[in-house]
Design a protein around this motif. Structure first.
Motif, short mmCIF file in Angstrom:
data_model
loop_
_atom_site.label_atom_id
_atom_site.label_comp_id
_atom_site.label_asym_id
_atom_site.label_seq_id
_atom_site.Cartn_x
_atom_site.Cartn_y
_atom_site.Cartn_z
N ARG A 47 0.80 -1.22 0.00
CA ARG A 47 0.00 0.00 0.00
C ARG A 47 0.83 1.26 0.00
N GLY A 48 2.11 1.14 0.27
CA GLY A 48 2.94 2.34 0.30
C GLY A 48 4.35 1.99 0.72
N ILE A 49 5.23 2.98 0.63
CA ILE A 49 6.63 2.79 0.97
C ILE A 49 7.07 3.86 1.96
N THR A 50 8.03 3.50 2.78
CA THR A 50 8.49 4.37 3.86
C THR A 50 9.33 5.52 3.32
N PRO A 51 9.51 6.56 4.13
CA PRO A 51 10.36 7.67 3.69
C PRO A 51 11.76 7.22 3.26
N ARG A 52 12.36 6.27 3.99
CA ARG A 52 13.69 5.81 3.62
C ARG A 52 13.68 5.16 2.23
N THR A 53 12.64 4.42 1.93
CA THR A 53 12.55 3.77 0.63
C THR A 53 12.38 4.80 -0.48
N VAL A 54 11.60 5.84 -0.21
CA VAL A 54 11.47 6.93 -1.19
C VAL A 54 12.84 7.57 -1.42
N THR A 111 8.74 11.86 2.40
CA THR A 111 7.69 11.42 3.30
C THR A 111 7.19 10.05 2.84
N TYR A 112 6.29 9.49 3.63
CA TYR A 112 5.64 8.25 3.24
C TYR A 112 4.96 8.46 1.89
N ALA A 113 5.09 7.47 1.00
CA ALA A 113 4.44 7.55 -0.32
C ALA A 113 3.36 6.48 -0.40
N GLY A 114 2.12 6.90 -0.53
CA GLY A 114 1.01 5.96 -0.66
C GLY A 114 0.88 5.52 -2.11
N PRO A 318 4.10 -10.61 8.32
CA PRO A 318 2.73 -10.14 8.08
C PRO A 318 2.77 -8.72 7.51
N PRO A 319 1.72 -8.32 6.80
CA PRO A 319 1.72 -6.99 6.18
C PRO A 319 1.57 -5.84 7.18
N THR A 320 1.20 -6.15 8.42
CA THR A 320 1.01 -5.10 9.42
C THR A 320 2.31 -4.33 9.64
N GLY A 321 2.22 -3.03 9.57
CA GLY A 321 3.40 -2.18 9.68
C GLY A 321 3.90 -1.71 8.33
N GLY A 322 3.57 -2.47 7.28
CA GLY A 322 3.98 -2.08 5.94
C GLY A 322 5.48 -2.14 5.72
N PHE A 323 6.16 -3.10 6.40
CA PHE A 323 7.61 -3.19 6.27
C PHE A 323 8.06 -4.00 5.06
N GLY A 324 7.23 -4.95 4.60
CA GLY A 324 7.67 -5.96 3.66
C GLY A 324 8.26 -5.44 2.37
N GLY A 325 7.48 -4.65 1.62
CA GLY A 325 7.95 -4.16 0.34
C GLY A 325 9.17 -3.27 0.48
N SER A 326 9.15 -2.38 1.46
CA SER A 326 10.29 -1.48 1.68
C SER A 326 11.54 -2.27 2.07
N THR A 327 11.36 -3.33 2.86
CA THR A 327 12.51 -4.15 3.24
C THR A 327 13.15 -4.79 2.02
N GLY A 328 12.32 -5.30 1.10
CA GLY A 328 12.86 -5.91 -0.11
C GLY A 328 13.60 -4.92 -0.98
#
Length: 546
Positions: A47-54, A111-114, A318-328
């Motif tokens: 659903r989105g990526i963290t500021p660090r990933t952006v 910032t967070y990108a949705g 689990p997808p909670t926290g939204g870490f998965g995609g950004s971690t990859g």
């Protein structure tokens, strides 16, 4: 059998694999990506990526495109909630132990990108090809052999059945949670494993009567059964991602027909009469319902010889926290600069050992924190302490040979980042309206205090003698940054060395001790000892003997 040669072969052309292709091709590395699906999935998933990933995607020119494709702007807020159905009153999910919200712009230029995964993958796919990467869809790996000099993978065109051998210096396995490559290598995983299985569907339905203008990032629902969820796929209120758990021991994916799932969407929405249609999630197919495992596991090694695991092949959560995609994506970012340094002869092969040393501990941290948030949101509460979100997504800390002398790994809240070795270098606004983060991504960068000319000369000398480019900036002179020395934890004659990935490799609060203070003879070519010190640090980071 024909055999094509490339520098890096990537198995898996979804989020992590495409990110790796972009980061490597951006550094001039020849890349081939093979992906078993005929095209990119339409399933939004992430659903989105963290500021660090952006931040890291901005380094390869994707910042403006990400903002354009995001469903929320600079001030977008992701709102998780709990309710019986989407139409019912809900409670906003508050995670225990979290610090008061702090605007990411206080510690990042992003910032967070949705942005949904299908849109982000399209941007990555197009950028990778633009940079020269070769991407082959509907192509699967069927065998793997590696030796001291490289990796040979036999791939099959799933349309024609034709097979071809690809030879690469290195291979990145980004082939998902059930990674065929990981299994071939015999790498086991640690963690609870699969927690439950879920089906997903991309539903078109006007649910505005249920939403009633309320902001929703994701809704955790009790209907049609516990562990159901609804997420808006855009801002129209008519495109939704529906998911719910199922037990494969009692029902199969085939039991979830289009008609049954449409009825489940109605029940989840609380609107019994609403019209629902399901859309294919894989272009060129009629697959409207897909199955996914939700689990938590980390591979016991991220490397086997010349093969590296990344993304879901390395760990799932689990997808909670939204870490998965950004971690990859950040797995790929960490690995890419190291592979590029080795392949271009600027680093020894030992540098590649630091990928596992840095990313596997973070994979474990992200898994634990996602699992804890899963318990807090959907089950009986978190089983481990919930860390500050910015500490998990921005303040993690590496300890490896590529951060000489650092042994600290405890995450740090992002507002407390001040160039501690092993952390992401701090963001400080510059006088020209940019950020210190804009300096990173290509080469090593040395920031010095206002009296750090000895360090600057050392960096210039080593560019010649070691062939390692180090861009140098004197804070307050070359780089006008408010309170720059304190923000980086150095004195007027101190220095900070930042790696190409933007992480602090080393820091000295002051100039090195004069050689005549510690030895009988001073080196006339290096009277301050700065060149000797910096050379030792670079050799350690790059696993070089000279």
């Amino acid at each position: 059998m024909n055999r094509q040669k490339t520098q890096v072969l990537i198995v898996g052309g979804a989020l992590t694999g495409l990110s790796a292709a972009v980061f490597l091709a951006h550094k001039g590395i020849r890349v081939i990506v093979v992906e078993r699906h005929p095209d990119l999935l339409s399933h939004p998933r992430l659903r989105g990526i963290t500021p660090r990933t952006v931040e890291v995607l901005r380094q390869v020119g994707l910042g403006p495109s990400i903002r354009q494709e995001s469903f929320s702007g600079e001030d977008g807020v992701f709102v998780p909630l709990r309710a019986n159905t989407l139409a019912d009153d809900y409670e906003t999910v508050e995670e225990a132990g979290q610090a008061e919200f702090i605007d990411p712009r206080t510690y990042s230029s992003s910032t967070y990108a949705g942005i949904d995964q299908d849109r982000l993958e399209r941007l990555l796919h197009d950028r990778a090809r633009q940079l020269g990467a070769e991407i082959r869809h509907f192509t699967e790996a069927v065998s793997l052999d590696q030796d001291e000099d490289g990796v040979t993978v036999t791939v099959r065109d799933r349309a024609s059945g034709n097979e071809e051998a690809l030879r690469a210096d290195y291979l990145i396995a980004a082939d998902g949670s059930k990674s065929r490559i990981r299994n071939w290598l015999g790498i086991d995983t640690d963690g609870p494993g699969v927690l439950f299985n879920t089906i997903s569907a991309l539903a078109h339905a006007d649910l505005s009567a249920a939403v009633r203008g309320r902001p929703i990032g994701i809704a955790y629902l009790q209907k049609p059964r516990p562990f159901s969820s609804m997420m808006p796929h855009d801002g129209s209120g008519t495109r939704w991602l529906f998911g719910t758990g199922y037990d494969p021991r009692h029902e199969s994916l085939a039991d979830f027909t289009t008609e049954r799932v449409a009825e489940m969407v109605r029940e989840a929405s609380g609107l019994d009469e609403v019209e629902v249609s399901l859309k294919p999630q894989i272009p060129g197919t009629d697959l409207t319902v897909l199955g996914f495992p939700i689990g938590a596991q980390v591979a016991r090694s991220y490397r086997s010889g010349r093969v590296f695991l990344a993304g879901d092949a390395a760990r799932i959560q689990p997808p909670t926290g939204g870490f998965g995609g950004s971690t990859g994506i950040q797995d790929a970012h960490n690995l890419a600069w190291k592979l590029a340094a080795v392949l271009t002869g600027r680093a020894g092969p030992g540098l590649l050992d630091t990928y596992d040393a840095e990313r596997r501990p973070y994979g474990r941290l992200a898994m634990q924190q996602a699992f804890a948030r899963f318990g807090d949101r959907m089950a009986d509460g978190a089983q481990v302490e919930l860390l500050d979100y910015s500490a998990v997504t921005m303040g993690f800390r590496y300890a490896s040979a590529a951060v000489p002398g650092n042994h600290e790994t405890d995450p740090i809240p992002a507002v407390e980042l001040c160039a501690q070795p092993g952390t992401r270098a701090p963001h400080r606004p510059t006088a020209d309206g940019g950020s210190t983060l804009d300096l990173y991504g290509e080469t090593f960068v040395l920031l010095t205090g206002r009296e750090g000319q000895a360090w600057v000369k050392a960096a210039q000398d080593l560019g010649t003698t070691m062939g390692v480019e180090v861009q140098s900036y004197v804070l307050g002179t070359d780089l006008r940054v408010e309170d720059g020395e304190n923000a980086h934890g150095i004195g007027p004659d101190g220095a900070v060395l930042v790696r190409p990935d933007g992480f602090v490799a080393w820091r000295s609060h002051s100039a090195p001790m004069h050689p005549t203070d510690t030895t009988d003879t001073a080196d006339a070519a290096d009277p301050t000892g700065a060149t000797t010190t910096l050379a030792e640090i670079l050799r350690s980071i790059l696993a070089r003997q000279s």
